[in-house]
Design a protein around this motif. Sequence first.
Motif, PDB file in Angstrom:
ATOM      1  N   THR A  83      -4.317  13.740  28.700  1.00 15.17           N
ATOM      2  CA  THR A  83      -3.291  14.730  28.997  1.00 15.17           C
ATOM      3  C   THR A  83      -1.947  14.089  28.700  1.00 15.17           C
ATOM      4  O   THR A  83      -1.882  12.931  28.270  1.00 15.17           O
ATOM      5  N   ALA A  84      -0.886  14.804  28.972  1.00 14.17           N
ATOM      6  CA  ALA A  84       0.449  14.262  28.736  1.00 14.17           C
ATOM      7  C   ALA A  84       0.739  13.053  29.624  1.00 14.17           C
ATOM      8  O   ALA A  84       1.537  12.195  29.263  1.00 14.17           O
ATOM      9  N   ALA A  85       0.066  12.984  30.764  1.00 14.98           N
ATOM     10  CA  ALA A  85       0.400  11.936  31.730  1.00 14.98           C
ATOM     11  C   ALA A  85      -0.713  10.939  32.005  1.00 14.98           C
ATOM     12  O   ALA A  85      -0.461   9.901  32.596  1.00 14.98           O
ATOM     13  N   ARG A  86      -1.936  11.242  31.572  1.00 15.71           N
ATOM     14  CA  ARG A  86      -3.028  10.320  31.896  1.00 15.71           C
ATOM     15  C   ARG A  86      -4.098  10.277  30.827  1.00 15.71           C
ATOM     16  O   ARG A  86      -4.264  11.192  30.049  1.00 15.71           O
ATOM     17  N   ARG A 118       5.319   9.896  31.168  1.00 10.24           N
ATOM     18  CA  ARG A 118       4.377  10.511  30.235  1.00 10.24           C
ATOM     19  C   ARG A 118       3.817   9.454  29.285  1.00 10.24           C
ATOM     20  O   ARG A 118       4.498   8.482  28.961  1.00 10.24           O
ATOM     21  N   ARG A 124      -0.882   9.175  22.597  1.00 15.69           N
ATOM     22  CA  ARG A 124      -1.728  10.375  22.709  1.00 15.69           C
ATOM     23  C   ARG A 124      -2.371  10.688  21.351  1.00 15.69           C
ATOM     24  O   ARG A 124      -3.535  11.069  21.296  1.00 15.69           O
TER      25      ARG A 124
END
Length: 128
Positions: A83-86, A118, A124
Motif C-alpha cells: 500500500t502507500a504506507a506499508r 509513505r 512501491r
Amino acid sequence: MTYTLPIRVYYEDTDMAGIVYYANYLKFIERGRSEWVREIGMDQLEMKAEGVVFAVRRVEADYLGSAVLDDELIVETEVANVTAARLVMEQRVLRGEEVLFHAMVTVVCMNEAGQPVRLPANIRQMVH
C-alpha cells in the motif's frame, strides 16, 4: 516472485534442547528480507541518507516444526501486499519441503524523527 536464501543451523542458533531457539527464526527471516531488498536493487544506506528507513511494525508468526544443528534451511520471502504506507511480506523457513516457520511481516517506512511516512514511490514500483 519468491526470493530464497539458503542458511545452515549452527550451534549458536540452538537452545539447551538442541533445537533452533524460537527467536532465531526472526533473525533468519530478517536476513531473508535484507537479501531480498538487495536482490531487487534497493539501497538501504541511500534510503537512510535520504532520511527514510524501514521498520518492522507487526509480525504474525507460526512455529510449525523444529530445526536442529546442521540442518540446511531455506528462507522464502515474497511480497503479499503493498500500500502507500506499508509492505506486507510473507516469509517461510523450510527444511526440504517441510515448512517449519511461517510469518506475515508488516514493514513501514519512518523518518529520522521516528514518525511513519509513505513508502517512496520508487520502492512501491520496485516491489510490484
